[in-house]
Scaffold this motif. Structure first.
Motif, PDB file in Angstrom:
ATOM      1  N   MET A   1       3.162  11.235   7.732  1.00  0.00           N
ATOM      2  CA  MET A   1       3.675  10.131   8.550  1.00  0.00           C
ATOM      3  C   MET A   1       2.740   8.933   8.428  1.00  0.00           C
ATOM      4  N   ARG A   2       3.317   7.755   8.152  1.00  0.00           N
ATOM      5  CA  ARG A   2       2.505   6.548   7.986  1.00  0.00           C
ATOM      6  C   ARG A   2       2.222   5.909   9.334  1.00  0.00           C
ATOM      7  N   HIS A   3       0.995   5.416   9.503  1.00  0.00           N
ATOM      8  CA  HIS A   3       0.620   4.676  10.705  1.00  0.00           C
ATOM      9  C   HIS A   3       0.141   3.304  10.266  1.00  0.00           C
ATOM     10  N   PHE A   4       0.989   2.303  10.453  1.00  0.00           N
ATOM     11  CA  PHE A   4       0.655   0.965  10.009  1.00  0.00           C
ATOM     12  C   PHE A   4      -0.310   0.311  10.987  1.00  0.00           C
ATOM     13  N   PRO A   5      -1.147  -0.616  10.498  1.00  0.00           N
ATOM     14  CA  PRO A   5      -1.972  -1.405  11.411  1.00  0.00           C
ATOM     15  C   PRO A   5      -1.083  -2.055  12.478  1.00  0.00           C
ATOM     16  N   GLN A   6      -1.559  -2.106  13.698  1.00  0.00           N
ATOM     17  CA  GLN A   6      -0.714  -2.534  14.801  1.00  0.00           C
ATOM     18  C   GLN A   6      -0.807  -4.037  15.057  1.00  0.00           C
ATOM     19  N   ILE A   7       0.319  -4.584  15.541  1.00  0.00           N
ATOM     20  CA  ILE A   7       0.327  -5.963  16.017  1.00  0.00           C
ATOM     21  C   ILE A   7      -0.670  -6.067  17.178  1.00  0.00           C
ATOM     22  N   GLY A   8      -1.462  -7.120  17.179  1.00  0.00           N
ATOM     23  CA  GLY A   8      -2.435  -7.324  18.251  1.00  0.00           C
ATOM     24  C   GLY A   8      -3.780  -6.677  17.986  1.00  0.00           C
ATOM     25  N   LYS A   9      -3.913  -5.970  16.850  1.00  0.00           N
ATOM     26  CA  LYS A   9      -5.176  -5.345  16.471  1.00  0.00           C
ATOM     27  C   LYS A   9      -5.830  -6.126  15.334  1.00  0.00           C
ATOM     28  N   ILE A  10      -7.146  -5.962  15.211  1.00  0.00           N
ATOM     29  CA  ILE A  10      -7.876  -6.620  14.126  1.00  0.00           C
ATOM     30  C   ILE A  10      -7.407  -6.076  12.776  1.00  0.00           C
ATOM     31  N   ALA A  11      -7.139  -6.966  11.845  1.00  0.00           N
ATOM     32  CA  ALA A  11      -6.721  -6.555  10.507  1.00  0.00           C
ATOM     33  C   ALA A  11      -7.870  -5.857   9.794  1.00  0.00           C
ATOM     34  N   PRO A  12      -7.595  -4.770   9.084  1.00  0.00           N
ATOM     35  CA  PRO A  12      -8.658  -4.095   8.322  1.00  0.00           C
ATOM     36  C   PRO A  12      -9.345  -5.060   7.361  1.00  0.00           C
ATOM     37  N   ASN A  13     -10.650  -5.153   7.467  1.00  0.00           N
ATOM     38  CA  ASN A  13     -11.408  -6.078   6.628  1.00  0.00           C
ATOM     39  C   ASN A  13     -11.563  -5.508   5.209  1.00  0.00           C
ATOM     40  N   PHE A  14     -11.866  -6.379   4.268  1.00  0.00           N
ATOM     41  CA  PHE A  14     -12.137  -5.920   2.905  1.00  0.00           C
ATOM     42  C   PHE A  14     -13.017  -6.937   2.184  1.00  0.00           C
ATOM     43  N   LEU A  15     -13.717  -6.440   1.211  1.00  0.00           N
ATOM     44  CA  LEU A  15     -14.500  -7.264   0.284  1.00  0.00           C
ATOM     45  C   LEU A  15     -14.167  -6.796  -1.118  1.00  0.00           C
ATOM     46  N   THR A  16     -13.652  -7.695  -1.943  1.00  0.00           N
ATOM     47  CA  THR A  16     -13.237  -7.308  -3.284  1.00  0.00           C
ATOM     48  C   THR A  16     -13.286  -8.527  -4.197  1.00  0.00           C
ATOM     49  N   ILE A  17     -12.808  -8.357  -5.408  1.00  0.00           N
ATOM     50  CA  ILE A  17     -12.805  -9.435  -6.395  1.00  0.00           C
ATOM     51  C   ILE A  17     -11.446 -10.117  -6.415  1.00  0.00           C
ATOM     52  N   GLY A  18     -11.475 -11.432  -6.384  1.00  0.00           N
ATOM     53  CA  GLY A  18     -10.259 -12.216  -6.503  1.00  0.00           C
ATOM     54  C   GLY A  18     -10.327 -13.122  -7.720  1.00  0.00           C
ATOM     55  N   VAL A  19      -9.161 -13.555  -8.184  1.00  0.00           N
ATOM     56  CA  VAL A  19      -9.084 -14.456  -9.338  1.00  0.00           C
ATOM     57  C   VAL A  19      -8.315 -15.701  -8.915  1.00  0.00           C
ATOM     58  N   TYR A  20      -8.929 -16.868  -9.141  1.00  0.00           N
ATOM     59  CA  TYR A  20      -8.304 -18.140  -8.773  1.00  0.00           C
ATOM     60  C   TYR A  20      -8.734 -19.208  -9.759  1.00  0.00           C
ATOM     61  N   LYS A  21      -7.748 -19.916 -10.313  1.00  0.00           N
ATOM     62  CA  LYS A  21      -8.028 -20.986 -11.281  1.00  0.00           C
ATOM     63  C   LYS A  21      -8.908 -20.477 -12.432  1.00  0.00           C
ATOM     64  N   LYS A  22      -8.571 -19.312 -12.955  1.00  0.00           N
ATOM     65  CA  LYS A  22      -9.237 -18.702 -14.115  1.00  0.00           C
ATOM     66  C   LYS A  22     -10.668 -18.239 -13.818  1.00  0.00           C
ATOM     67  N   ARG A  23     -11.045 -18.176 -12.548  1.00  0.00           N
ATOM     68  CA  ARG A  23     -12.396 -17.745 -12.185  1.00  0.00           C
ATOM     69  C   ARG A  23     -12.342 -16.504 -11.307  1.00  0.00           C
ATOM     70  N   LEU A  24     -13.314 -15.608 -11.525  1.00  0.00           N
ATOM     71  CA  LEU A  24     -13.438 -14.410 -10.712  1.00  0.00           C
ATOM     72  C   LEU A  24     -14.513 -14.630  -9.657  1.00  0.00           C
ATOM     73  N   GLY A  25     -14.251 -14.148  -8.443  1.00  0.00           N
ATOM     74  CA  GLY A  25     -15.229 -14.276  -7.375  1.00  0.00           C
ATOM     75  C   GLY A  25     -14.937 -13.308  -6.247  1.00  0.00           C
ATOM     76  N   LYS A  26     -15.896 -13.127  -5.372  1.00  0.00           N
ATOM     77  CA  LYS A  26     -15.740 -12.206  -4.250  1.00  0.00           C
ATOM     78  C   LYS A  26     -14.915 -12.861  -3.144  1.00  0.00           C
ATOM     79  N   ILE A  27     -14.040 -12.062  -2.554  1.00  0.00           N
ATOM     80  CA  ILE A  27     -13.237 -12.518  -1.416  1.00  0.00           C
ATOM     81  C   ILE A  27     -13.370 -11.499  -0.298  1.00  0.00           C
ATOM     82  N   ARG A  28     -13.738 -11.990   0.868  1.00  0.00           N
ATOM     83  CA  ARG A  28     -13.868 -11.148   2.065  1.00  0.00           C
ATOM     84  C   ARG A  28     -12.885 -11.685   3.110  1.00  0.00           C
ATOM     85  N   LEU A  29     -12.026 -10.838   3.617  1.00  0.00           N
ATOM     86  CA  LEU A  29     -11.011 -11.279   4.574  1.00  0.00           C
ATOM     87  C   LEU A  29     -11.638 -11.933   5.800  1.00  0.00           C
ATOM     88  N   SER A  30     -12.712 -11.351   6.305  1.00  0.00           N
ATOM     89  CA  SER A  30     -13.325 -11.863   7.538  1.00  0.00           C
ATOM     90  C   SER A  30     -13.924 -13.253   7.378  1.00  0.00           C
TER      91      SER A  30
END
Length: 203
Positions: A1-30
């Motif tokens: 059974m799936r349990h989705f993140p709830q409305i009104g709760k903090i979104a799960p944070n993440f730190l990963t690599i993003g690509v924008y305008k042909k450049r790679l860089g770190k993106i952190r949601l927070s």
């Protein structure tokens, strides 16, 4: 059974690599917290048939999201190098040439799993989350893999969320658009809206 993140709760944070305008860089949601709304768009994988229709449509209307102080982030389980290839591919080839926001890599599938969108085949369901400036989830949808999402509806919902947050005690009725008549969240005060609406429809 799936349990989705709830409305009104903090979104799960993440730190990963993003690509924008042909450049790679770190993106952190927070990092956007306290600064911008975030629309987090999950899509199954690069070069899948429906995904470019959605991602390009959002990109072509990026100015409307910027006016609403909103950052778009699109995420799939592909590598940063696959993202780069996707971004360098022409639209005629089904690519995302000249995309106006970052693509985020979730090669480990950890982020997709934290948002409970991982399919049995290791792809991502087409999920979409609206996260406010406090980092709180205000809205989400999950689509069938073959059904495209509506950018008009996304903008409408985003505007309505921002409106009710900025105007406590007010609410947005069905199909509400900016500058339409509002109603009140208080049950007694809301009767004013219904009185005006239905009295005008009487013959």
């Amino acid at each position: 059974m799936r349990h989705f993140p709830q409305i009104g709760k903090i979104a799960p944070n993440f730190l990963t690599i993003g690509v924008y305008k042909k450049r790679l860089g770190k993106i952190r949601l927070s990092d956007y917290r306290g600064k911008k709304y975030v629309v987090l768009i999950f899509y199954p994988a690069n070069f899948t048939p429906v995904s470019p229709t959605e991602l390009i449509a959002v990109s072509d209307r990026i100015s409307e999201f910027k006016k609403l102080s909103t950052q778009i982030l699109a995420i799939s389980v592909d590598s940063p190098f696959s993202h780069l290839r996707y971004l360098l591919s022409s639209r005629e080839e089904g690519g995302l040439e000249n995309l106006n926001y970052p693509l985020i890599s979730d090669l480990t599938q950890k982020i997709t799993n934290n948002y409970n969108l991982l399919t049995d085949d290791g792809l991502a369901f087409p999920g979409l989350f609206i996260i406010d400036k406090e980092g709180i989830i205000q809205y989400y949808t999950v689509n069938n893999l073959l059904c495209g999402r509506s950018i008009n509806e996304l903008l409408r919902i985003l505007q309505s969320i921002q409106y009710v947050k900025e105007n406590p005690g007010q609410a947005c009725p069905v199909d509400w658009k900016y500058k339409d008549q509002i109603l009140y969240s208080h049950p007694l005060k809301s009767k004013l809206y219904f009185k005006d609406l239905y009295s005008s429809k009487k013959v």
